[in-house]
Enzyme design. Structure first.
Site, short mmCIF file in Angstrom:
data_model
loop_
_atom_site.label_atom_id
_atom_site.label_comp_id
_atom_site.label_asym_id
_atom_site.label_seq_id
_atom_site.Cartn_x
_atom_site.Cartn_y
_atom_site.Cartn_z
CE LYS A 6 43.73 42.90 42.06
NZ LYS A 6 44.13 44.24 41.58
CG ASP A 54 41.04 44.76 45.43
OD1 ASP A 54 40.37 45.58 44.76
OD2 ASP A 54 42.45 44.88 44.86
#
Length: 297
Positions: free
Chosen positions: A24, A150
């Site tokens: 990401k 996350d």
């Protein structure tokens, strides 16, 4: 002759299943303040990439969770996020089942690309299917949050506007894009960065309209890292002729966004030699959730 795995007496499935664990980017990262419990409040946009690690899993019938190989150098098996994820899911569901886990690493550790969190999320999602626990995405995301802020975005699989400590997610449609990524190779403790006196903790809260309109929102860790790490400054200098370099997360990884693959390839070819750099496409949705997981060797 039986393999060392078979010699343990485990009843193993005949094949390994293969699952993507995408990286990401944080397209910006702001810290508007702190919560009463001392944690920093964050605002960011998570952009999932069509590139990352590969997780291989095999169901065991003896309840053991076994890591094969090393996913990150220096991380003990008991501390490995993939192992911890499997044990969390096991405790919440079917302790009679176990898993063999192998990680093929591509995402550099410490770069802010989310490798450890994504690996853990993939283990949760994949074993939920392989073990037929069917806990559902909300329960899996809650388990993931115990492993790291996350992890939930990877469990849910959507590009997202995020707040809280990063776990309050609103799916966000993002246009196609290509990214030139650079890993300066600097590993700095996230906890150390959050304690840095130079860190801005009172940024004006941003809105989705700010982001969509293209207002530069920055990354709170950029001035801290650039002030401390010459390699990060050098990466920004190398990328700046091709666009506006940005830092991802609280790591040292840097990137520039491009509208087309051709423009990204041209920039990659023009970079100074010696930089660890590569290209990745932005994903409309996580490859883990887009029909690519679960193939068998």
């Amino acid at each position: 002759m039986k393999s060392s795995i078979e010699a343990t007496g485990a009843d193993l499935d005949a094949t390994w299943s293969v699952w993507p664990a995408p990286a990401k980017l944080n397209l910006f990262l702001r810290i508007p303040g702190r919560r009463p419990d001392g944690y920093h409040r964050l605002q960011t946009v998570f952009r999932l990439l069509d590139w990352g690690d590969t997780i291989r899993l095999r169901v065991r019938r003896d309840g053991r969770i076994v890591r094969h190989g090393v996913s990150v150098a220096g991380v003990a098996e008991a501390d490995d996020l993939t192992v911890r994820a499997a044990k969390l899911l096991q405790a919440a569901s079917v302790p009679a089942l176990g898993a063999d886990i192998m990680v093929e690493k591509r995402i550099p550790a410490g770069g802010g690309f989310g490798g450890g969190s994504s690996d853990a999320a993939t283990v949760l999602v994949a074993l939920d299917r392989l073990w037929e626990t069917r806990l559902g995405v909300d329960a899996l995301a809650a388990l993931g949050l115990q492993l790291g802020a996350d992890v939930p975005v990877f469990v849910r699989g959507d590009n997202a506007w995020a707040e809280g400590v990063g776990e309050l997610l609103t799916p966000l449609a993002l246009p196609p894009a290509w990214y030139l990524l650079v890993d300066p190779g600097v590993h700095v403790s996230t906890a150390e960065l959050f304690q840095s006196p130079e860190l801005t903790r009172d940024a004006r809260p941003a809105t989705m309209s700010d982001f969509v309109s293209g207002i530069p929102l920055g990354n709170a860790f950029e001035p801290v890292l650039r002030g401390r790490e010459p390699a990060v400054n050098a990466a920004f200098a190398a990328l700046s002729p091709f666009g506006t370099p940005r830092l991802t997360g609280s790591g040292s990884g840097c990137f520039v966004e491009f509208a087309t693959r051709e423009s990204a390839e041209a920039a990659l070819a023009a970079l100074p030699t010696g930089l660890k750099a590569w290209l990745a496409a932005g994903a409309a949705r996580s490859p883990l959730h887009a029909g690519f997981g679960g193939a068998t060797d």
